[in-house]
Design an enzyme around this catalytic site. Structure first.
Site, PDB file in Angstrom:
ATOM      1  N   CYS A   1      26.741   6.932   5.287  1.00  0.00           N
ATOM      2  CA  CYS A   1      26.664   5.480   5.399  1.00  0.00           C
ATOM      3  C   CYS A   1      27.948   4.880   5.952  1.00  0.00           C
ATOM      4  O   CYS A   1      27.982   3.713   6.324  1.00  0.00           O
ATOM      5  CB  CYS A   1      26.358   4.872   4.035  1.00  0.00           C
ATOM      6  SG  CYS A   1      24.800   5.454   3.340  1.00  0.00           S
TER       7      CYS A   1
ATOM      8  N   THR B   1       0.835  -1.193   0.000  1.00  0.00           N
ATOM      9  CA  THR B   1       0.000   0.000   0.000  1.00  0.00           C
ATOM     10  C   THR B   1       0.871   1.245   0.000  1.00  0.00           C
ATOM     11  O   THR B   1       1.823   1.350   0.771  1.00  0.00           O
ATOM     12  CB  THR B   1      -0.909   0.010   1.239  1.00  0.00           C
ATOM     13  OG1 THR B   1      -1.717  -1.176   1.227  1.00  0.00           O
ATOM     14  CG2 THR B   1      -1.815   1.233   1.252  1.00  0.00           C
TER      15      THR B   1
END
Length: 377
Positions: A323, A236
């Site tokens: 990162c 969704t």
């Protein structure tokens, strides 16, 4: 508050984006796949947002696949193309300075029997078109070269690569997460088949990205479920985040329409202050083909990590990719550019935003100069 100079790691969510997301959270709670009014209202908001994002990158709205982030979009690009590739086309080309979100799925494909070619970069972090093309073979399924490097800001010659690949069966993907919203990006002008973008790099929220997939590009899903996003990304839809992405795209388009001079002026002001105050300061990255907001410089005689620690109460910045923020080793990007260990360890990435005040730039430069003078004395 410290002066925020880490917009390449993430950007503050813009006020209009916050407002749009808040309205969506409150009023657009319906499932966009539902036929009743609440669902159709949510679906209409998604449609408007998609159109805004498509306009920002010059794409057809039907080409967009909304994802949870740019990492997911990159994985879908590489692994999805690999899944659709015939058995006699199992060769992949990437650059030596790709983000882990590209390099890791590429390495994964290597473990699955794919052959991987890694194209080197020059001292400015840029690939040579001839070297890229020298690695392309009849069995090359995909070339993936980032549009702009997240650490040094160097822009890659994507349009030239695309022109050389034209007419072949080899697909071209670009991770444009750092470029979209900072420089004009047009998928047709670039000539790419697939393009990744990240919302939080241009003042949308985290947790939303997108992949442009040109019509006719052979690609298969890597997640399984219902038929959302043209069957390529089940689940969704995250209505508030997509609505926010649309609002951020509208804001970015307005800013880019007036040019990127404001961003570059801020970056160059910071660079000039530091250059005057720090003899031997070295620029990392291409002097011309570079993001207008990105300044990666090496401070002589000190480690960048220690320098930023000394100014952490006044300046928020990083030594490279968020990162890898907890790693003490020199940046792999700077290593690929051939920098010495000393210079790589002295590197700091400073990235400004559209709303960074000039007085903050001056204050940050003064703090960095003072800290360098103290630690190098």
């Amino acid at each position: 508050m410290p002066v925020y100079l880490d917009h390449n790691a993430t950007t503050p969510v813009a006020g209009p984006v916050v407002a749009a997301m808040a309205r969506a959270l409150e009023a657009c709670y319906g499932n966009p796949s539902s036929p009743y009014r609440q669902g159709q209202e949510a679906a209409a908001q998604l449609s408007t947002a998609r159109e805004s994002v498509a306009r920002l990158i010059g794409a057809n709205v039907d080409s967009l696949v909304m994802t949870g982030c740019a990492t997911e979009a990159n994985n879908l690009a590489l692994l999805g193309v690999a899944a659709a590739a015939p058995a006699n086309r199992r060769h992949l080309v990437v650059s030596a300075v790709e983000h882990p979100a590209v390099m890791e799925p590429a390495r994964h494909l290597e473990t699955q029997g794919w052959e991987l070619s890694v194209v080197p970069v020059d001292a400015a972090g840029r690939v040579a078109v001839d070297e890229v093309m020298a690695t392309v073979r009849p069995d090359t399924a995909l070339v993936s070269i980032m549009l702009a490097n997240n650490e040094v800001g160097t822009l890659q010659p994507l349009a030239e690569i695309a022109a050389r690949l034209a007419g072949s069966a080899t697909l071209l993907h670009t991770d444009a997460a750092q470029a979209v919203g900072k420089v004009p990006v047009d998928v047709d002008a670039l000539g790419v088949d697939l393009l990744t973008l990240a919302g939080h790099k241009f003042q949308a929220s985290k947790g939303i990205g997108a992949l442009h997939v040109r019509s006719g590009t052979p690609i298969r899903r890597i997640l399984f479920g219902a038929g959302h996003e043209h069957g390529l990304r089940p689940g969704t839809e995250n209505v508030p985040a997509i609505v926010g992405l649309g609002a951020a795209a509208e804001l970015a388009a307005q800013r880019l329409a007036t040019g990127v001079g404001e961003l570059q002026a801020r970056r160059d002001r910071l660079h000039e202050h530091l250059r005057q105050g720090i003899p031997g300061l070295a620029l990392n990255g291409h002097e011309t083909y570079r993001l207008p907001n990105t300044l990666n410089v090496s401070f002589p005689g000190v480690e960048g990590r220690a320098l930023l620690k000394a100014v952490e109460q006044a300046v928020a910045a990083s030594v490279g990719s968020a990162c890898h923020a907890d790693q003490a080793a020199p940046s792999g990007v700077l290593g690929a550019m051939g920098l010495t260990t000393e210079r790589a360890l002295g590197a700091v990435r400073l990235s400004v935003g559209w709303e960074t005040p000039l007085e903050d730039i001056d204050r940050a430069a003064e703090c960095l100069i003072q800290a360098w003078q103290g630690r190098s004395a």
